[in-house]
Scaffold this motif. Structure first.
Motif, PDB file in Angstrom:
ATOM      1  N   ALA A 274     -30.269 -34.418  52.104  1.00  0.00           N
ATOM      2  CA  ALA A 274     -29.686 -33.397  52.981  1.00  0.00           C
ATOM      3  C   ALA A 274     -28.604 -32.623  52.228  1.00  0.00           C
ATOM      4  CB  ALA A 274     -29.090 -34.043  54.225  1.00  0.00           C
ATOM      5  N   THR A 275     -28.533 -31.322  52.491  1.00  0.00           N
ATOM      6  CA  THR A 275     -27.482 -30.495  51.912  1.00  0.00           C
ATOM      7  C   THR A 275     -26.423 -30.203  52.972  1.00  0.00           C
ATOM      8  OG1 THR A 275     -28.726 -28.480  52.461  1.00  0.00           O
ATOM      9  CG2 THR A 275     -29.035 -29.412  50.260  1.00  0.00           C
ATOM     10  N   LEU A 276     -25.235 -29.853  52.507  1.00  0.00           N
ATOM     11  CA  LEU A 276     -24.131 -29.603  53.430  1.00  0.00           C
ATOM     12  C   LEU A 276     -24.419 -28.435  54.362  1.00  0.00           C
ATOM     13  CD1 LEU A 276     -21.159 -30.041  50.948  1.00  0.00           C
ATOM     14  CD2 LEU A 276     -21.705 -31.552  52.863  1.00  0.00           C
ATOM     15  N   ASP A 277     -25.195 -27.465  53.875  1.00  0.00           N
ATOM     16  CA  ASP A 277     -25.450 -26.267  54.667  1.00  0.00           C
ATOM     17  C   ASP A 277     -26.810 -26.278  55.357  1.00  0.00           C
ATOM     18  OD1 ASP A 277     -26.956 -26.097  52.403  1.00  0.00           O
ATOM     19  OD2 ASP A 277     -26.292 -24.101  51.809  1.00  0.00           O
ATOM     20  N   SER A 278     -27.459 -27.429  55.392  1.00  0.00           N
ATOM     21  CA  SER A 278     -28.778 -27.501  56.001  1.00  0.00           C
ATOM     22  C   SER A 278     -28.684 -27.412  57.520  1.00  0.00           C
ATOM     23  CB  SER A 278     -29.474 -28.815  55.616  1.00  0.00           C
ATOM     24  OG  SER A 278     -30.677 -28.969  56.359  1.00  0.00           O
ATOM     25  N   PRO A 279     -29.362 -26.422  58.130  1.00  0.00           N
ATOM     26  CA  PRO A 279     -29.361 -26.335  59.590  1.00  0.00           C
ATOM     27  C   PRO A 279     -30.390 -27.254  60.222  1.00  0.00           C
ATOM     28  CG  PRO A 279     -30.623 -24.518  58.691  1.00  0.00           C
ATOM     29  CD  PRO A 279     -30.095 -25.308  57.502  1.00  0.00           C
ATOM     30  N   VAL A 280     -31.279 -27.817  59.399  1.00  0.00           N
ATOM     31  CA  VAL A 280     -32.393 -28.594  59.940  1.00  0.00           C
ATOM     32  C   VAL A 280     -31.927 -29.936  60.494  1.00  0.00           C
ATOM     33  CG1 VAL A 280     -34.623 -29.635  59.395  1.00  0.00           C
ATOM     34  CG2 VAL A 280     -34.002 -27.441  58.393  1.00  0.00           C
ATOM     35  N   VAL A 281     -30.925 -30.553  59.857  1.00  0.00           N
ATOM     36  CA  VAL A 281     -30.440 -31.843  60.344  1.00  0.00           C
ATOM     37  C   VAL A 281     -29.899 -31.706  61.760  1.00  0.00           C
ATOM     38  CG1 VAL A 281     -28.704 -33.656  60.011  1.00  0.00           C
ATOM     39  CG2 VAL A 281     -29.963 -32.756  58.046  1.00  0.00           C
TER      40      VAL A 281
END
Length: 350
Positions: free
Chosen positions: A138-145
């Motif tokens: 996961a990335t810090l800017d991921s909206p998917v989570v």
């Protein structure tokens, strides 16, 4: 008069929202939605409680929103960004074994998942077949989570964390890990220490940089004097970043690499520049992948307990599935270990 009363009751009932049911029970809206849709990941106790409150409040679920799925698939989706990192393949192996012990199978989804549009391609799989998901990159800017959480998908993050999203997370203390790496080099006499980190939009890079800079500042090394390069988690990126850093006239004598794969690129750059390791340059990585312990490499590294992380993530996800989304999220922080080998040492002549 009676007719007017019934009209008022019907009007009130038509205005009942999922949020009203969720607030009454103290659970998320997504859990309410999945309970009413009959999703198998929701426990019978939670489903019964939601249905009872919904009936009491007069909530009516739109027919087009009902799910036709009736049984669990025992299938877990594992999301990774890429497979070039040996640490990731080890993690996947342990996740497979751990989930299999719970009678679950995994399907691998290779996608960075940092764009909400990517979700459209996977939505039939996620909504129709998966009982839960594990995000390993996961990335810090991921909206998917956040979107997965809103949709009520049982979810666990492993290795990395995401800010401002209440979700089960399994990781190490990366701030402490960065501090430990910096302290190790400093105690060997290094004062000009550089950081070659991975992607800037990951919690691992952010927190390891934070830990290293905080420790060095406390030791009297100004953060502004510490060279810092962010790059991909590949040996090629580590090589090119190290070439740039080692070309500086006042070059560093120690480098903290974002992971062992980056560190291998740094080692190659030192070799190409005829810089002796560790006599002229000390290098430390993260993960302690099997190759790091090879006599041909002998890389000093911060070990992450990959098997324990995988097993903890699997257990948390199964618990979340069985609980039907009930309960506060759990944040597991596992221990790290400095493994000292041949790539770090005091400067020659010190």
């Amino acid at each position: 008069m009676q007719t007017n009363t019934r009209s008022v009751v019907r009007a009130k009932a038509s205005k009942v929202r999922l949020e009203d049911v969720a607030e009454r029970l103290g659970i998320s809206v997504s859990t309410v939605s999945r309970s009413l849709a009959g999703h198998p990941a929701i426990s019978s106790e939670t489903r019964s409680a939601v249905q009872a409150v919904a009936a009491e409040l007069g909530y009516r679920m739109p027919s087009q929103g009902r799910s036709t799925r009736k049984s669990a698939t025992k299938l877990i989706g594992v999301v990774v960004g890429a497979l070039h990192n040996r640490f990731m393949t080890l993690l996947l192996t342990h996740l497979h074994d751990a989930l299999q012990e719970f009678d679950y199978q995994i399907t691998l989804m290779i996608d960075p998942m940092n764009d909400s549009e990517n979700l459209l391609a996977f939505r039939p799989l996620i909504d129709g077949y998966l009982d839960g998901m594990i995000f390993a990159t996961a990335t810090l800017d991921s909206p998917v989570v956040a979107e997965m959480q809103r949709r009520g998908i049982p979810l666990v993050l492993v290795v990395r964390s995401v800010d401002d999203v209440r979700v089960d997370t399994v990781e190490v203390d990366n701030v402490h890990a960065g501090a430990l790496a910096a302290e190790h080099l400093y105690q060997l006499g290094h004062r000009r220490i550089g950081l070659v980190m991975g992607s800037q939009n990951t919690s691992t890079s952010r927190d390891r940089v934070k830990g290293a800079l905080q420790w060095l500042e406390a030791a009297g090394v100004a953060p502004a004097s510490v060279p810092l390069i962010y790059c991909d988690y590949t040996s090629e990126a580590g090589y090119s970043s190290a070439i740039a850093m080692l070309s500086d006239q006042n070059r560093v004598t120690g480098i903290v690499a974002g992971n062992d794969t980056i560190a291998l690129g740094v080692l190659e750059a030192a070799k190409r520049q005829s810089i002796a390791v560790p006599q002229q340059l000390s290098i430390i990585g993260f993960d302690d992948m099997p190759l790091a312990g090879s006599p041909l490499v002998g890389l000093t590294s911060i070990r992450q307990p990959v098997e324990a992380m995988a097993r903890t993530a699997a257990r948390r996800l199964v618990e979340r599935i069985r609980a039907g989304g009930m309960g506060a999220p759990v944040h597991d922080v596992l221990p790290i270990q400095l493994v000292r080998r041949d790539t770090t040492g005091p400067l020659s002549g010190n």
